[in-house]
Enzyme design. Structure first.
Site, mmCIF file in Angstrom:
data_model
loop_
_atom_site.group_PDB
_atom_site.id
_atom_site.type_symbol
_atom_site.label_atom_id
_atom_site.label_comp_id
_atom_site.label_asym_id
_atom_site.label_seq_id
_atom_site.Cartn_x
_atom_site.Cartn_y
_atom_site.Cartn_z
ATOM 1 N N HIS A 1 4.225 1.537 -8.223
ATOM 2 C CA HIS A 1 3.413 0.221 -7.885
ATOM 3 C C HIS A 1 2.377 0.495 -9.262
ATOM 4 O O HIS A 1 2.146 -0.781 -9.778
ATOM 5 C CB HIS A 1 2.630 0.555 -6.750
ATOM 6 C CG HIS A 1 3.245 0.390 -5.348
ATOM 7 N ND1 HIS A 1 3.368 1.544 -4.519
ATOM 8 C CD2 HIS A 1 3.688 -0.583 -4.843
ATOM 9 C CE1 HIS A 1 3.944 1.148 -3.466
ATOM 10 N NE2 HIS A 1 4.188 0.061 -3.535
ATOM 11 N N SER B 1 7.302 4.298 -0.697
ATOM 12 C CA SER B 1 6.159 4.489 0.167
ATOM 13 C C SER B 1 6.724 5.119 1.284
ATOM 14 O O SER B 1 5.943 6.004 1.974
ATOM 15 C CB SER B 1 5.367 3.386 0.666
ATOM 16 O OG SER B 1 5.051 2.649 -0.536
ATOM 17 N N ARG B 2 7.996 4.946 1.640
ATOM 18 C CA ARG B 2 8.552 5.422 2.670
ATOM 19 C C ARG B 2 9.021 6.896 2.497
ATOM 20 O O ARG B 2 9.315 7.828 3.551
ATOM 21 C CB ARG B 2 9.717 4.753 3.274
ATOM 22 C CG ARG B 2 9.565 3.382 3.677
ATOM 23 C CD ARG B 2 11.048 2.841 4.315
ATOM 24 N NE ARG B 2 10.612 1.690 5.272
ATOM 25 C CZ ARG B 2 10.480 0.225 4.648
ATOM 26 N NH1 ARG B 2 10.506 0.213 3.544
ATOM 27 N NH2 ARG B 2 10.237 -0.460 5.644
ATOM 28 N N GLY C 1 0.945 -1.126 0.096
ATOM 29 C CA GLY C 1 0.001 -0.127 0.112
ATOM 30 C C GLY C 1 0.865 1.234 -0.028
ATOM 31 O O GLY C 1 1.916 1.345 -0.171
ATOM 32 N N ALA C 2 0.313 2.433 0.460
ATOM 33 C CA ALA C 2 0.839 3.799 0.023
ATOM 34 C C ALA C 2 1.412 3.851 -1.357
ATOM 35 O O ALA C 2 2.235 4.094 -1.668
ATOM 36 C CB ALA C 2 1.784 3.921 1.321
ATOM 37 N N LEU C 3 0.425 3.428 -2.145
ATOM 38 C CA LEU C 3 0.747 3.470 -3.529
ATOM 39 C C LEU C 3 1.424 4.563 -4.389
ATOM 40 O O LEU C 3 0.790 5.714 -4.061
ATOM 41 C CB LEU C 3 -0.429 2.861 -4.278
ATOM 42 C CG LEU C 3 -1.094 1.653 -3.818
ATOM 43 C CD1 LEU C 3 -2.150 1.102 -4.707
ATOM 44 C CD2 LEU C 3 -0.102 0.442 -3.758
ATOM 45 N N HIS C 4 1.993 4.266 -5.202
ATOM 46 C CA HIS C 4 2.835 5.387 -5.961
ATOM 47 C C HIS C 4 2.826 4.924 -7.428
ATOM 48 O O HIS C 4 2.688 4.010 -7.863
ATOM 49 C CB HIS C 4 4.224 5.976 -5.443
ATOM 50 C CG HIS C 4 4.964 4.820 -5.032
ATOM 51 N ND1 HIS C 4 5.693 3.990 -6.057
ATOM 52 C CD2 HIS C 4 5.339 4.379 -3.911
ATOM 53 C CE1 HIS C 4 6.463 3.113 -5.603
ATOM 54 N NE2 HIS C 4 6.281 3.489 -4.183
ATOM 55 N N GLY D 1 8.940 -5.162 -8.593
ATOM 56 C CA GLY D 1 9.972 -4.016 -8.723
ATOM 57 C C GLY D 1 11.264 -4.416 -8.847
ATOM 58 O O GLY D 1 11.781 -4.971 -7.533
ATOM 59 N N LEU E 1 11.035 6.126 -6.209
ATOM 60 C CA LEU E 1 9.697 6.194 -5.675
ATOM 61 C C LEU E 1 9.607 5.156 -4.616
ATOM 62 O O LEU E 1 10.138 4.134 -4.798
ATOM 63 C CB LEU E 1 8.521 6.189 -6.603
ATOM 64 C CG LEU E 1 8.521 7.094 -7.821
ATOM 65 C CD1 LEU E 1 7.195 7.007 -8.501
ATOM 66 C CD2 LEU E 1 8.778 8.486 -6.980
HETATM 67 P P1 AMP Z 1 5.933 -2.404 -1.492
HETATM 68 O O1 AMP Z 1 4.495 -1.993 -1.373
HETATM 69 O O2 AMP Z 1 7.075 -1.651 -1.163
HETATM 70 O O3 AMP Z 1 6.060 -3.758 -0.802
HETATM 71 O O4 AMP Z 1 6.109 -2.696 -3.070
HETATM 72 C C1 AMP Z 1 5.251 -3.501 -3.899
HETATM 73 C C2 AMP Z 1 6.110 -3.639 -5.121
HETATM 74 O O5 AMP Z 1 6.243 -2.631 -5.859
HETATM 75 C C3 AMP Z 1 7.276 -4.354 -5.166
HETATM 76 O O6 AMP Z 1 7.441 -5.395 -5.873
HETATM 77 C C4 AMP Z 1 8.328 -3.245 -4.985
HETATM 78 O O7 AMP Z 1 9.560 -3.619 -5.753
HETATM 79 C C5 AMP Z 1 7.501 -2.480 -6.153
HETATM 80 N N1 AMP Z 1 8.143 -1.220 -6.267
HETATM 81 C C6 AMP Z 1 8.237 -0.168 -5.211
HETATM 82 N N2 AMP Z 1 8.655 0.996 -5.560
HETATM 83 C C7 AMP Z 1 9.046 0.931 -6.655
HETATM 84 C C8 AMP Z 1 9.417 1.693 -7.919
HETATM 85 N N3 AMP Z 1 9.889 2.884 -7.407
HETATM 86 N N4 AMP Z 1 9.586 1.217 -9.029
HETATM 87 C C9 AMP Z 1 9.159 -0.026 -9.578
HETATM 88 N N5 AMP Z 1 8.545 -0.716 -8.578
HETATM 89 C C10 AMP Z 1 8.516 -0.529 -7.172
#
Ligand code: AMP
Length: 283
Positions: free
Chosen positions: A40, A191-192, A34-37, A152, A189
């Site tokens: 995601h 979420s943090r 979550g906290a999508l950008h 990602g 990018l």
């Molecule tokens: P997270 O919500 O941080 O667990 O990320 C979920 C998925 O989004 C994971 O496969 C991450 O590697 C991918 N992801 C996070 N940040 C990015 C980014 N800046 N560019 C591409 N994929 C990302």
């Protein structure tokens, strides 16, 4: 479903998948916390290109956090996330499950020896993190049964580990890797980043600048010389470098001397209290 609705139980999600499966064959799955950008969203775009059924999970997985404060402070923006997905992918199926269902007794994660892949970089500084990641991804795969799952490259070591698990446990899921999305200045990018002030976002650019500089110098300077310069640059910034490691992207073997092989550089650093990671293929 209206725009703000999502599934909370895998039973109802499965029924929804099944009703769409009648028309198309494949399921593409994007696991997130979550906290999508836009990072995601780029994964969802890839899934959308490949498949007619897009399933997105939003679940902050406690078992992969070794630091309780990091877990507590992890940004949670479920309503905005659901709206963002639905506006872009109206047919997406979104699941935001309970811990009890993800870790229900009817799924038995066999555990996995990661053959040292989890001993360096993130694994060294976040003990138990990758066992938590493997556990949740395994369980979500069992519950959703996707044909393909999208990850990602930003989480470089995570991708290597998930691919390894899929291969070792013969999971029938195609792992697809998507490039890192960055802001205009180059900050990856994350979420943090929601926890960073504008000034900190500016300061954090030292990460990408260093990676980019190393990419331009890899054929001219030794790994040791690259390292020394970047360590110095971090020392004169407001970030605290946790690790700077050069690895072979195929097997994560640590590279001390460059001799024409592929090299990816991975960095973790603290910007204030916020831990950031990034990586770049140098050649
Ligand atoms: P997270 O919500 O941080 O667990 O990320 C979920 C998925 O989004 C994971 O496969 C991450 O590697 C991918 N992801 C996070 N940040 C990015 C980014 N800046 N560019 C591409 N994929 C990302």
């Amino acid at each position: 479903m209206d725009q703000l609705s999502y599934y909370t139980s895998f039973k109802s999600l499965k029924d929804a998948i099944q009703s769409q499966r009648n028309a198309v064959e494949r399921v593409g799955f994007v696991p997130t916390m979550g906290a999508l950008h836009q990072g995601h969203i780029s994964l969802m775009e890839e899934a959308h290109k490949d498949h007619a059924i897009l399933v997105v999970s939003i679940f902050v997985n406690p078992t992969q956090f070794n630091n309780p404060i990091d877990l507590e402070k992890y940004p949670r923006t479920l309503d905005e996330d659901v709206l963002l997905i639905k506006n872009r992918f109206p047919n997406a199926l979104i699941i935001s499950p309970d811990f009890e269902e993800v870790y229900g007794e009817d799924i038995h994660f066999p555990g996995i020896d990661l053959n040292g892949l989890d001993q360096i970089m993130e694994g060294e500084f976040r003990p138990g993190h990758f066992q938590g990641v493997c556990h949740v991804v395994y369980n979500l795969f069992q519950l959703i049964q996707p044909d393909a799952a999208y990850f990602g490259e930003k989480d470089f070591q995570q991708v290597a580990i998930i691919k390894y698990m899929v291969e070792q446990l013969h999971l029938p899921v195609h792992v697809k890797v998507c490039p890192t999305k960055r802001n205009e200045q180059g900050l990856a990018l994350s979420s943090r980043n929601l926890r960073l002030s504008d000034q900190q976002k500016e300061d954090a650019l030292v990460i990408y600048r260093s990676l980019h500089w190393m990419q331009s110098e890899i054929h001219h300077l030794s790994i040791q010389a690259l390292k020394e310069k970047v360590v110095q640059d971090f020392a004169s910034s407001s970030l605290t470098l946790e690790y700077l490691v050069f690895v072979d992207p195929h097997n994560l073997a640590v590279i001390e001397t460059y001799s024409g092989q592929s090299v990816t550089c991975c960095i973790a650093a603290y910007c204030g209290e916020v831990r950031l990671i990034d990586n770049l293929s140098l050649c």
